[in-house]
Write a protein that holds these residues in place. Structure first.
Motif, PDB file in Angstrom:
ATOM      1  N   GLU A   1       0.834  -1.200   0.000  1.00 48.26           N
ATOM      2  CA  GLU A   1       0.000   0.000   0.000  1.00 48.26           C
ATOM      3  C   GLU A   1       0.874   1.257   0.000  1.00 48.26           C
ATOM      4  N   PHE A   2       1.947   1.202   0.758  1.00 47.71           N
ATOM      5  CA  PHE A   2       2.876   2.335   0.799  1.00 47.71           C
ATOM      6  C   PHE A   2       3.540   2.520  -0.572  1.00 47.71           C
ATOM      7  N   ALA A   3       3.921   1.421  -1.207  1.00 48.57           N
ATOM      8  CA  ALA A   3       4.539   1.488  -2.538  1.00 48.57           C
ATOM      9  C   ALA A   3       3.561   2.060  -3.560  1.00 48.57           C
ATOM     10  N   ALA A   4       2.287   1.754  -3.399  1.00 49.69           N
ATOM     11  CA  ALA A   4       1.268   2.298  -4.300  1.00 49.69           C
ATOM     12  C   ALA A   4       1.165   3.816  -4.136  1.00 49.69           C
ATOM     13  N   GLU A   5       1.322   4.306  -2.907  1.00 45.17           N
ATOM     14  CA  GLU A   5       1.337   5.751  -2.667  1.00 45.17           C
ATOM     15  C   GLU A   5       2.523   6.394  -3.375  1.00 45.17           C
ATOM     16  N   LEU A   6       3.657   5.724  -3.317  1.00 43.02           N
ATOM     17  CA  LEU A   6       4.849   6.236  -3.997  1.00 43.02           C
ATOM     18  C   LEU A   6       4.618   6.351  -5.501  1.00 43.02           C
ATOM     19  N   GLU A   7       3.973   5.349  -6.053  1.00 42.57           N
ATOM     20  CA  GLU A   7       3.704   5.349  -7.491  1.00 42.57           C
ATOM     21  C   GLU A   7       2.888   6.585  -7.894  1.00 42.57           C
ATOM     22  N   ILE A   8       1.861   6.903  -7.118  1.00 42.61           N
ATOM     23  CA  ILE A   8       1.017   8.068  -7.408  1.00 42.61           C
ATOM     24  C   ILE A   8       1.846   9.352  -7.341  1.00 42.61           C
ATOM     25  N   CYS A   9       2.684   9.446  -6.319  1.00 42.47           N
ATOM     26  CA  CYS A   9       3.520  10.645  -6.144  1.00 42.47           C
ATOM     27  C   CYS A   9       4.537  10.796  -7.268  1.00 42.47           C
ATOM     28  N   LEU A  10       5.110   9.695  -7.702  1.00 44.03           N
ATOM     29  CA  LEU A  10       6.138   9.755  -8.746  1.00 44.03           C
ATOM     30  C   LEU A  10       5.572  10.315 -10.045  1.00 44.03           C
ATOM     31  N   ILE A  11       4.318  10.014 -10.312  1.00 43.46           N
ATOM     32  CA  ILE A  11       3.676  10.483 -11.540  1.00 43.46           C
ATOM     33  C   ILE A  11       3.545  12.004 -11.544  1.00 43.46           C
ATOM     34  N   LYS A  12       3.458  12.598 -10.361  1.00 38.38           N
ATOM     35  CA  LYS A  12       3.183  14.034 -10.259  1.00 38.38           C
ATOM     36  C   LYS A  12       4.445  14.911 -10.212  1.00 38.38           C
ATOM     37  N   ILE A  13       5.612  14.305 -10.289  1.00 36.86           N
ATOM     38  CA  ILE A  13       6.856  15.075 -10.137  1.00 36.86           C
ATOM     39  C   ILE A  13       7.026  16.105 -11.255  1.00 36.86           C
ATOM     40  N   ILE A  14       7.451  17.312 -10.874  1.00 37.22           N
ATOM     41  CA  ILE A  14       7.715  18.348 -11.880  1.00 37.22           C
ATOM     42  C   ILE A  14       9.008  19.105 -11.595  1.00 37.22           C
ATOM     43  N   LYS A  15       9.650  18.849 -10.443  1.00 36.28           N
ATOM     44  CA  LYS A  15      10.816  19.642 -10.072  1.00 36.28           C
ATOM     45  C   LYS A  15      12.120  18.870 -10.228  1.00 36.28           C
ATOM     46  N   LEU A  16      13.229  19.651 -10.383  1.00 33.93           N
ATOM     47  CA  LEU A  16      14.575  19.093 -10.487  1.00 33.93           C
ATOM     48  C   LEU A  16      15.490  19.735  -9.443  1.00 33.93           C
ATOM     49  N   GLY A  17      16.576  19.049  -9.151  1.00 37.40           N
ATOM     50  CA  GLY A  17      17.651  19.650  -8.378  1.00 37.40           C
ATOM     51  C   GLY A  17      17.325  20.080  -6.972  1.00 37.40           C
ATOM     52  N   GLU A  18      16.502  19.312  -6.253  1.00 36.00           N
ATOM     53  CA  GLU A  18      16.188  19.680  -4.876  1.00 36.00           C
ATOM     54  C   GLU A  18      17.361  19.327  -3.945  1.00 36.00           C
ATOM     55  N   LYS A  19      17.368  19.949  -2.779  1.00 36.56           N
ATOM     56  CA  LYS A  19      18.434  19.738  -1.809  1.00 36.56           C
ATOM     57  C   LYS A  19      18.371  18.319  -1.239  1.00 36.56           C
ATOM     58  N   PRO A  20      19.511  17.594  -1.192  1.00 31.39           N
ATOM     59  CA  PRO A  20      19.522  16.228  -0.645  1.00 31.39           C
ATOM     60  C   PRO A  20      19.120  16.208   0.827  1.00 31.39           C
ATOM     61  N   LEU A  21      18.553  15.091   1.261  1.00 27.29           N
ATOM     62  CA  LEU A  21      18.160  14.930   2.661  1.00 27.29           C
ATOM     63  C   LEU A  21      19.309  14.322   3.457  1.00 27.29           C
ATOM     64  N   SER A  22      19.383  14.683   4.714  1.00 24.28           N
ATOM     65  CA  SER A  22      20.395  14.107   5.588  1.00 24.28           C
ATOM     66  C   SER A  22      19.846  12.826   6.221  1.00 24.28           C
ATOM     67  N   GLN A  23      20.736  12.039   6.833  1.00 26.00           N
ATOM     68  CA  GLN A  23      20.309  10.832   7.538  1.00 26.00           C
ATOM     69  C   GLN A  23      19.396  11.181   8.712  1.00 26.00           C
ATOM     70  N   ASN A  24      19.594  12.358   9.305  1.00 23.42           N
ATOM     71  CA  ASN A  24      18.722  12.801  10.404  1.00 23.42           C
ATOM     72  C   ASN A  24      17.301  13.016   9.922  1.00 23.42           C
ATOM     73  N   ASP A  25      17.163  13.588   8.702  1.00 27.76           N
ATOM     74  CA  ASP A  25      15.835  13.785   8.127  1.00 27.76           C
ATOM     75  C   ASP A  25      15.141  12.443   7.930  1.00 27.76           C
ATOM     76  N   ILE A  26      15.889  11.483   7.419  1.00 24.83           N
ATOM     77  CA  ILE A  26      15.335  10.149   7.163  1.00 24.83           C
ATOM     78  C   ILE A  26      14.948   9.480   8.478  1.00 24.83           C
ATOM     79  N   ALA A  27      15.830   9.598   9.477  1.00 23.65           N
ATOM     80  CA  ALA A  27      15.558   8.988  10.788  1.00 23.65           C
ATOM     81  C   ALA A  27      14.312   9.592  11.425  1.00 23.65           C
ATOM     82  N   GLU A  28      14.164  10.915  11.300  1.00 22.15           N
ATOM     83  CA  GLU A  28      13.000  11.591  11.875  1.00 22.15           C
ATOM     84  C   GLU A  28      11.717  11.130  11.192  1.00 22.15           C
ATOM     85  N   TYR A  29      11.745  11.029   9.843  1.00 22.54           N
ATOM     86  CA  TYR A  29      10.556  10.577   9.123  1.00 22.54           C
ATOM     87  C   TYR A  29      10.236   9.127   9.466  1.00 22.54           C
ATOM     88  N   ARG A  30      11.284   8.284   9.582  1.00 24.16           N
ATOM     89  CA  ARG A  30      11.066   6.880   9.906  1.00 24.16           C
ATOM     90  C   ARG A  30      10.374   6.728  11.254  1.00 24.16           C
TER      91      ARG A  30
END
Length: 208
Positions: free
Chosen positions: A168-197
Motif C-alpha cells: 500500500e505504501f509502494a502504491a502511494e509512492l507510485e502516485i507521487c512519482l507520476i506528479k513530479i515536476i521539479k529538479l535539483g532539490e536539496k539532498p536529505l540528511s540521515q537525520n531527516d530520514i531517521a525523523e521521518y522513519r
C-alpha cells in the motif's frame, strides 16, 4: 540620391531587425529544447525510480520469510537452545538457497542506485518517502544476508512491516512519482530520514 540613401537606411534597418529576431528565435528555441530535454531526463529517472521500488517489492515476501526464520532462531522465550539451533540451521539453508536464486549483488546495486536517484531528482517530501522505503530494504537485506540482526534491533526493533501494508505504501509512492515536476532539490540528511522513519513511516506501516 537622397531617396536612394533613405531606402538604403530602411533596408539596413529591416536587415538588422531581421537578424535580431533570428537571434531571439534561436535563443527561445534553445531554451525550449533545454526544457524539453530536462523533462525527458526527469521522466526517464522517475521511471527508473519506480522500476527499482517495484523490483525491491517483488522480493519482499522472500526476504521477510527468511527474516522470520532468523527471528525464530533468536527467540529464547519461545524456543529452547536445541530448537533455536535447529531453526538457525534452517535459516542458513534458506539464505544459501536465496543466494542461489537471486542476484544479491544486484539487490545491493539497486538500493544504492535508488538512493542516488532519489537524492538527485525528487522533491523533499517524496525524497523522504523513497529514501526511507529504500532504507528499509537496505537494512533488511543486510540483516538477512549478513545475519546482522543488531541493525534490525537498532532501526526496526518493532519488526519489519506486513507485506500488505508495504504494498500500500509502494502504491502511494507510485502516485507521487507520476506528479513530479521539479529538479535539483536539496539532498536529505540521515537525520531527516531517521525523523521521518520514527514519526511517520513506522506509524503508516503499523510498526509499534
Amino acid at each position: 540620391m537622397e531617396n536612394l540613401t533613405y531606402w538604403k537606411i530602411i533596408i539596413d534597418l529591416i536587415t538588422s531587425l531581421g537578424s535580431i529576431s533570428a537571434v531571439i528565435i534561436a535563443i527561445l528555441a534553445i531554451r525550449f529544447a533545454t526544457k524539453t530535454s530536462n523533462h525527458q531526463i526527469l521522466v526517464s529517472k522517475v521511471e527508473e525510480i519506480y522500476e527499482i521500488t517495484q523490483h525491491l517489492l517483488y522480493y519482499y515476501p522472500s526476504l521477510i520469510f527468511v527474516y522470520n526464520r532468523l527471528n525464530e532462531s533468536h527467540n529464547s522465550e519461545k524456543y529452547n537452545a536445541e530448537e533455536r539451533s535447529s531453526k538457525h540451521k534452517k535459516y542458513q539453508k534458506l539464505v544459501e538457497q536465496f543466494k542461489k536464486n537471486v542476484d544479491t549483488e544486484d539487490l545491493y546495486r539497486k538500493t544504492g542506485r535508488l538512493r542516488t536517484l532519489a537524492q538527485a531528482y525528487l522533491s523533499p517530501e517524496l525524497k523522504r518517502k523513497v529514501l526511507t522505503y529504500n532504507d528499509l530494504f537496505e537494512k533488511l537485506i543486510i540483516v538477512i544476508l549478513q545475519e546482522q540482526k543488531i541493525l534490525q534491533e537498532i532501526f526496526y526493533k518493532e519488526g519489519f512491516p506486513e507485506e500488505k501494508l508495504l504494498r500500500e505504501f509502494a502504491a502511494e509512492l507510485e502516485i507521487c512519482l507520476i506528479k513530479i515536476i521539479k529538479l535539483g532539490e536539496k539532498p536529505l540528511s540521515q537525520n531527516d530520514i531517521a525523523e521521518y522513519r520514527s514519526k511517520e513511516f513506522k506509524q503508516k506501516l503499523d510498526i509499534k
